[in-house]
Design a protein around this motif. Sequence first.
Motif, PDB file in Angstrom:
ATOM      1  N   VAL A  18       5.664  12.526   6.070  1.00  0.00           N
ATOM      2  CA  VAL A  18       5.991  11.125   6.287  1.00  0.00           C
ATOM      3  C   VAL A  18       4.820  10.290   5.787  1.00  0.00           C
ATOM      4  N   VAL A  19       5.137   9.225   5.074  1.00  0.00           N
ATOM      5  CA  VAL A  19       4.117   8.288   4.604  1.00  0.00           C
ATOM      6  C   VAL A  19       4.524   6.896   5.062  1.00  0.00           C
ATOM      7  N   THR A  20       3.567   6.159   5.573  1.00  0.00           N
ATOM      8  CA  THR A  20       3.852   4.796   6.003  1.00  0.00           C
ATOM      9  C   THR A  20       2.605   3.937   5.863  1.00  0.00           C
ATOM     10  N   THR A  21       2.802   2.632   5.880  1.00  0.00           N
ATOM     11  CA  THR A  21       1.657   1.729   5.822  1.00  0.00           C
ATOM     12  C   THR A  21       0.922   1.802   7.152  1.00  0.00           C
ATOM     13  N   GLY A  22      -0.336   1.524   7.106  1.00  0.00           N
ATOM     14  CA  GLY A  22      -1.178   1.729   8.268  1.00  0.00           C
ATOM     15  C   GLY A  22      -1.236   0.589   9.249  1.00  0.00           C
ATOM     16  N   ASN A  23      -0.127  -0.083   9.539  1.00  0.00           N
ATOM     17  CA  ASN A  23      -0.231  -1.132  10.540  1.00  0.00           C
ATOM     18  C   ASN A  23      -0.188  -0.522  11.939  1.00  0.00           C
ATOM     19  N   ASP A  24      -0.865  -1.166  12.865  1.00  0.00           N
ATOM     20  CA  ASP A  24      -1.046  -0.610  14.208  1.00  0.00           C
ATOM     21  C   ASP A  24       0.257  -0.409  14.962  1.00  0.00           C
ATOM     22  N   ASN A  25       1.204  -1.326  14.798  1.00  0.00           N
ATOM     23  CA  ASN A  25       2.473  -1.210  15.511  1.00  0.00           C
ATOM     24  C   ASN A  25       3.222   0.049  15.104  1.00  0.00           C
ATOM     25  N   THR A  26       3.326   0.297  13.811  1.00  0.00           N
ATOM     26  CA  THR A  26       4.028   1.491  13.333  1.00  0.00           C
ATOM     27  C   THR A  26       3.297   2.749  13.778  1.00  0.00           C
ATOM     28  N   GLY A 104      -1.454   4.807   5.260  1.00  0.00           N
ATOM     29  CA  GLY A 104      -2.331   4.293   4.220  1.00  0.00           C
ATOM     30  C   GLY A 104      -1.879   2.925   3.769  1.00  0.00           C
ATOM     31  N   ASN A 105      -2.358   2.516   2.613  1.00  0.00           N
ATOM     32  CA  ASN A 105      -1.942   1.222   2.083  1.00  0.00           C
ATOM     33  C   ASN A 105      -0.573   1.363   1.411  1.00  0.00           C
ATOM     34  N   GLN A 106      -0.103   0.298   0.814  1.00  0.00           N
ATOM     35  CA  GLN A 106       1.240   0.302   0.216  1.00  0.00           C
ATOM     36  C   GLN A 106       1.359   1.248  -0.980  1.00  0.00           C
ATOM     37  N   ALA A 109       2.285   6.388  -1.025  1.00  0.00           N
ATOM     38  CA  ALA A 109       3.373   7.242  -1.528  1.00  0.00           C
ATOM     39  C   ALA A 109       3.253   7.418  -3.040  1.00  0.00           C
ATOM     40  N   SER A 110       2.931   6.357  -3.750  1.00  0.00           N
ATOM     41  CA  SER A 110       2.777   6.434  -5.211  1.00  0.00           C
ATOM     42  C   SER A 110       1.626   7.355  -5.601  1.00  0.00           C
ATOM     43  N   ILE A 111       0.544   7.315  -4.835  1.00  0.00           N
ATOM     44  CA  ILE A 111      -0.594   8.199  -5.104  1.00  0.00           C
ATOM     45  C   ILE A 111      -0.140   9.653  -5.027  1.00  0.00           C
ATOM     46  N   LEU A 112       0.566   9.992  -3.962  1.00  0.00           N
ATOM     47  CA  LEU A 112       1.034  11.373  -3.790  1.00  0.00           C
ATOM     48  C   LEU A 112       2.010  11.778  -4.887  1.00  0.00           C
ATOM     49  N   LEU A 113       2.936  10.881  -5.210  1.00  0.00           N
ATOM     50  CA  LEU A 113       3.922  11.195  -6.245  1.00  0.00           C
ATOM     51  C   LEU A 113       3.283  11.329  -7.620  1.00  0.00           C
ATOM     52  N   GLY A 114       2.144  10.695  -7.824  1.00  0.00           N
ATOM     53  CA  GLY A 114       1.410  10.853  -9.082  1.00  0.00           C
ATOM     54  C   GLY A 114       0.893  12.271  -9.272  1.00  0.00           C
ATOM     55  N   PHE A 115       0.635  12.963  -8.172  1.00  0.00           N
ATOM     56  CA  PHE A 115       0.160  14.345  -8.237  1.00  0.00           C
ATOM     57  C   PHE A 115       1.299  15.363  -8.160  1.00  0.00           C
ATOM     58  N   ALA A 116       2.403  14.974  -7.552  1.00  0.00           N
ATOM     59  CA  ALA A 116       3.541  15.900  -7.396  1.00  0.00           C
ATOM     60  C   ALA A 116       4.830  15.086  -7.390  1.00  0.00           C
ATOM     61  N   LEU A 119       7.759  15.784  -5.106  1.00  0.00           N
ATOM     62  CA  LEU A 119       7.590  15.523  -3.682  1.00  0.00           C
ATOM     63  C   LEU A 119       8.543  14.424  -3.216  1.00  0.00           C
ATOM     64  N   CYS A 120       9.018  13.595  -4.141  1.00  0.00           N
ATOM     65  CA  CYS A 120       9.892  12.472  -3.774  1.00  0.00           C
ATOM     66  C   CYS A 120      11.158  12.931  -3.065  1.00  0.00           C
ATOM     67  N   LEU A 121      11.617  14.125  -3.344  1.00  0.00           N
ATOM     68  CA  LEU A 121      12.821  14.653  -2.688  1.00  0.00           C
ATOM     69  C   LEU A 121      12.546  15.175  -1.291  1.00  0.00           C
ATOM     70  N   ARG A 122      11.287  15.317  -0.944  1.00  0.00           N
ATOM     71  CA  ARG A 122      10.904  15.905   0.336  1.00  0.00           C
ATOM     72  C   ARG A 122      10.201  14.918   1.258  1.00  0.00           C
ATOM     73  N   LEU A 123       9.874  13.747   0.749  1.00  0.00           N
ATOM     74  CA  LEU A 123       9.013  12.786   1.428  1.00  0.00           C
ATOM     75  C   LEU A 123       9.841  11.696   2.111  1.00  0.00           C
ATOM     76  N   THR A 124       9.474  11.354   3.342  1.00  0.00           N
ATOM     77  CA  THR A 124      10.074  10.220   4.034  1.00  0.00           C
ATOM     78  C   THR A 124       9.062   9.088   4.012  1.00  0.00           C
ATOM     79  N   VAL A 125       9.476   7.950   3.490  1.00  0.00           N
ATOM     80  CA  VAL A 125       8.600   6.775   3.459  1.00  0.00           C
ATOM     81  C   VAL A 125       9.143   5.760   4.457  1.00  0.00           C
ATOM     82  N   LEU A 126       8.322   5.435   5.442  1.00  0.00           N
ATOM     83  CA  LEU A 126       8.707   4.436   6.438  1.00  0.00           C
ATOM     84  C   LEU A 126       8.094   3.100   6.040  1.00  0.00           C
ATOM     85  N   LYS A 127       8.951   2.108   5.805  1.00  0.00           N
ATOM     86  CA  LYS A 127       8.480   0.774   5.431  1.00  0.00           C
ATOM     87  C   LYS A 127       8.807  -0.188   6.553  1.00  0.00           C
ATOM     88  N   ASP A 128       7.784  -0.907   6.967  1.00  0.00           N
ATOM     89  CA  ASP A 128       7.978  -1.869   8.054  1.00  0.00           C
ATOM     90  C   ASP A 128       8.265  -3.237   7.524  1.00  0.00           C
TER      91      ASP A 128
END
Length: 128
Positions: A18-26, A104-106, A109-116, A119-128
Amino acid sequence: MLSDTEILVAVRTHGAPVVTTGNDNTENRVLWALKNLGTPYTVLDGSIYEDVGLLKIIPTMTKPGVLVVRNFHLLDPATHDAFAQYMKCAADSRDPMEKVIAFGNQNTASILLGFASDLCLRLTVLKD
């Protein structure tokens, strides 16, 4: 705003990163979901020197457990690459003791996908 159901499904799916932006609420809601599921987890921070050393070796460990990584975007490219490869393996294994939740920052997810890109088929991105 993310629903509690979206967070719960993302958190309880074994192995799936799971990848998400680092806001405190999330972050608080994700940690709350882990606690309510009874899932043991470890929190490490990419901005803390002592944690960075451990984060560099986590991808080489066998079943390190559920790992919550704050400030993931601050890690070096080699560590990003190692985590991207590890996340693919963890997602494929569906093992409950191999999961990464990266805050992390916005661009995280793009950083990770740049290396693999697959991974996009396996990754959950939570956007607030």
